[in-house]
Design a protein around this motif. Structure first.
Motif, PDB file in Angstrom:
ATOM      1  N   CYS A  63       0.846  -1.204   0.000  1.00 21.45           N
ATOM      2  CA  CYS A  63       0.000   0.000   0.000  1.00 21.45           C
ATOM      3  C   CYS A  63       0.872   1.242   0.000  1.00 21.45           C
ATOM      4  O   CYS A  63       0.647   2.164  -0.780  1.00 21.45           O
ATOM      5  CB  CYS A  63      -0.921   0.013   1.223  1.00 21.45           C
ATOM      6  N   ARG A  64       1.874   1.260   0.879  1.00 25.61           N
ATOM      7  CA  ARG A  64       2.715   2.453   0.975  1.00 25.61           C
ATOM      8  C   ARG A  64       3.539   2.663  -0.292  1.00 25.61           C
ATOM      9  O   ARG A  64       3.750   3.794  -0.720  1.00 25.61           O
ATOM     10  CB  ARG A  64       3.658   2.355   2.184  1.00 25.61           C
ATOM     11  N   ARG A  65       3.996   1.555  -0.891  1.00 27.42           N
ATOM     12  CA  ARG A  65       4.903   1.695  -2.035  1.00 27.42           C
ATOM     13  C   ARG A  65       4.184   1.848  -3.362  1.00 27.42           C
ATOM     14  O   ARG A  65       4.723   2.436  -4.296  1.00 27.42           O
ATOM     15  CB  ARG A  65       5.835   0.478  -2.119  1.00 27.42           C
ATOM     16  N   LEU A  66       2.991   1.263  -3.503  1.00 24.67           N
ATOM     17  CA  LEU A  66       2.388   1.224  -4.838  1.00 24.67           C
ATOM     18  C   LEU A  66       0.894   1.550  -4.894  1.00 24.67           C
ATOM     19  O   LEU A  66       0.445   2.252  -5.797  1.00 24.67           O
ATOM     20  CB  LEU A  66       2.607  -0.173  -5.449  1.00 24.67           C
ATOM     21  N   LEU A  67       0.120   1.009  -3.964  1.00 21.97           N
ATOM     22  CA  LEU A  67      -1.332   1.016  -4.179  1.00 21.97           C
ATOM     23  C   LEU A  67      -2.006   2.318  -3.754  1.00 21.97           C
ATOM     24  O   LEU A  67      -3.033   2.700  -4.320  1.00 21.97           O
ATOM     25  CB  LEU A  67      -1.983  -0.172  -3.451  1.00 21.97           C
ATOM     26  N   ALA A  68      -1.457   2.973  -2.732  1.00 22.35           N
ATOM     27  CA  ALA A  68      -2.108   4.192  -2.226  1.00 22.35           C
ATOM     28  C   ALA A  68      -1.156   5.371  -2.328  1.00 22.35           C
ATOM     29  O   ALA A  68       0.058   5.212  -2.249  1.00 22.35           O
ATOM     30  CB  ALA A  68      -2.528   3.986  -0.771  1.00 22.35           C
ATOM     31  N   ASN A  69      -1.729   6.539  -2.528  1.00 22.31           N
ATOM     32  CA  ASN A  69      -0.960   7.785  -2.544  1.00 22.31           C
ATOM     33  C   ASN A  69      -1.099   8.420  -1.159  1.00 22.31           C
ATOM     34  O   ASN A  69      -2.199   8.817  -0.773  1.00 22.31           O
ATOM     35  CB  ASN A  69      -1.550   8.696  -3.634  1.00 22.31           C
ATOM     36  N   PRO A  70       0.005   8.500  -0.396  1.00 24.47           N
ATOM     37  CA  PRO A  70      -0.117   8.965   0.989  1.00 24.47           C
ATOM     38  C   PRO A  70      -0.654  10.395   1.120  1.00 24.47           C
ATOM     39  O   PRO A  70      -1.176  10.761   2.163  1.00 24.47           O
ATOM     40  CB  PRO A  70       1.322   8.868   1.530  1.00 24.47           C
ATOM     41  N   VAL A  71      -0.529  11.176   0.069  1.00 17.88           N
ATOM     42  CA  VAL A  71      -1.029  12.558   0.133  1.00 17.88           C
ATOM     43  C   VAL A  71      -2.555  12.591   0.123  1.00 17.88           C
ATOM     44  O   VAL A  71      -3.172  13.382   0.829  1.00 17.88           O
ATOM     45  CB  VAL A  71      -0.486  13.397  -1.048  1.00 17.88           C
ATOM     46  N   LYS A  72      -3.169  11.722  -0.672  1.00 20.44           N
ATOM     47  CA  LYS A  72      -4.613  11.878  -0.852  1.00 20.44           C
ATOM     48  C   LYS A  72      -5.454  10.640  -0.524  1.00 20.44           C
ATOM     49  O   LYS A  72      -6.669  10.727  -0.478  1.00 20.44           O
ATOM     50  CB  LYS A  72      -4.920  12.362  -2.277  1.00 20.44           C
ATOM     51  N   ASP A  73      -4.797   9.497  -0.279  1.00 27.27           N
ATOM     52  CA  ASP A  73      -5.579   8.267  -0.074  1.00 27.27           C
ATOM     53  C   ASP A  73      -5.518   7.750   1.367  1.00 27.27           C
ATOM     54  O   ASP A  73      -4.486   7.843   2.029  1.00 27.27           O
ATOM     55  CB  ASP A  73      -5.056   7.141  -0.983  1.00 27.27           C
ATOM     56  N   ASP A  74      -6.639   7.164   1.796  1.00 27.84           N
ATOM     57  CA  ASP A  74      -6.679   6.311   2.981  1.00 27.84           C
ATOM     58  C   ASP A  74      -6.808   4.874   2.488  1.00 27.84           C
ATOM     59  O   ASP A  74      -7.304   4.648   1.380  1.00 27.84           O
ATOM     60  CB  ASP A  74      -7.928   6.623   3.822  1.00 27.84           C
ATOM     61  N   TYR A  75      -6.412   3.911   3.322  1.00 29.93           N
ATOM     62  CA  TYR A  75      -6.661   2.527   2.922  1.00 29.93           C
ATOM     63  C   TYR A  75      -6.993   1.663   4.128  1.00 29.93           C
ATOM     64  O   TYR A  75      -6.614   1.981   5.250  1.00 29.93           O
ATOM     65  CB  TYR A  75      -5.483   1.934   2.136  1.00 29.93           C
ATOM     66  N   THR A  76      -7.756   0.586   3.864  1.00 28.22           N
ATOM     67  CA  THR A  76      -8.022  -0.420   4.896  1.00 28.22           C
ATOM     68  C   THR A  76      -7.630  -1.771   4.321  1.00 28.22           C
ATOM     69  O   THR A  76      -7.738  -1.999   3.109  1.00 28.22           O
ATOM     70  CB  THR A  76      -9.507  -0.474   5.286  1.00 28.22           C
ATOM     71  N   ILE A  77      -7.166  -2.659   5.200  1.00 28.22           N
ATOM     72  CA  ILE A  77      -6.700  -3.983   4.765  1.00 28.22           C
ATOM     73  C   ILE A  77      -7.448  -5.056   5.548  1.00 28.22           C
ATOM     74  O   ILE A  77      -7.538  -4.978   6.776  1.00 28.22           O
ATOM     75  CB  ILE A  77      -5.181  -4.133   5.032  1.00 28.22           C
ATOM     76  N   ASN A  78      -7.996  -6.032   4.846  1.00 26.35           N
ATOM     77  CA  ASN A  78      -8.546  -7.230   5.485  1.00 26.35           C
ATOM     78  C   ASN A  78      -7.875  -8.452   4.888  1.00 26.35           C
ATOM     79  O   ASN A  78      -7.827  -8.572   3.664  1.00 26.35           O
ATOM     80  CB  ASN A  78     -10.055  -7.338   5.257  1.00 26.35           C
ATOM     81  N   ILE A  79      -7.415  -9.344   5.756  1.00 23.10           N
ATOM     82  CA  ILE A  79      -6.708 -10.522   5.240  1.00 23.10           C
ATOM     83  C   ILE A  79      -7.340 -11.784   5.792  1.00 23.10           C
ATOM     84  O   ILE A  79      -7.687 -11.847   6.975  1.00 23.10           O
ATOM     85  CB  ILE A  79      -5.221 -10.488   5.644  1.00 23.10           C
TER      86      ILE A  79
END
Lengths: 83, 83
Positions: A63-79
């Motif tokens: 998420c930090r490296r590729l999937l989300a943009n830390p400036v504008k995105d939030d993310y949630t992870i379920n595994i």
């Protein structure tokens, strides 16, 4: 072990969402009483890891490296374990 | 009453997912042991309706008319009262 990670990437509150706004306008044009639309993206990732903790750590990194943009995105992870 | 509908639109199984495939290739290039990535989209819709049943009926219609492509997409709908 194989795991399925479900990562939802959404815009942080306050960031404008042009795709959501366009969708809202189209729905209003079709006469639906819609006040707001926000669009987010879900990645379902099948990955190999030694444990659920390692899978979680790897997916956080993705998420930090590729999937989300830390400036504008939030993310949630379920595994969970893959069947 | 106001309701929040969460609509997840994903490709039907078997349909190719170029965005997921590109994401998988990028993650593999970063040395993550990822076997598969599927991408779907979530619409969070704030709408007005007389009841939760009416909200559900309207959102089903929106999916059929605008949000999902019946040839290639599946969708799921979750609705709750807005706070």
């Amino acid at each position: 072990m194989k795991y399925i990670a479900k990562v939802e990437v959404s815009l942080k509150p306050g960031h404008s969402d042009p795709e959501g706004e366009t969708t809202r306008a189209s729905l209003v044009e079709l006469n639906y009483p819609v006040e707001d639309v926000r669009v987010s993206k879900v990645y379902k990732i099948l990955l190999e890891a030694a444990s659920i903790e390692e899978a979680k750590r790897k997916v956080e990194e993705m998420c930090r490296r590729l999937l989300a943009n830390p400036v504008k995105d939030d993310y949630t992870i379920n595994i969970e374990e893959a069947e």
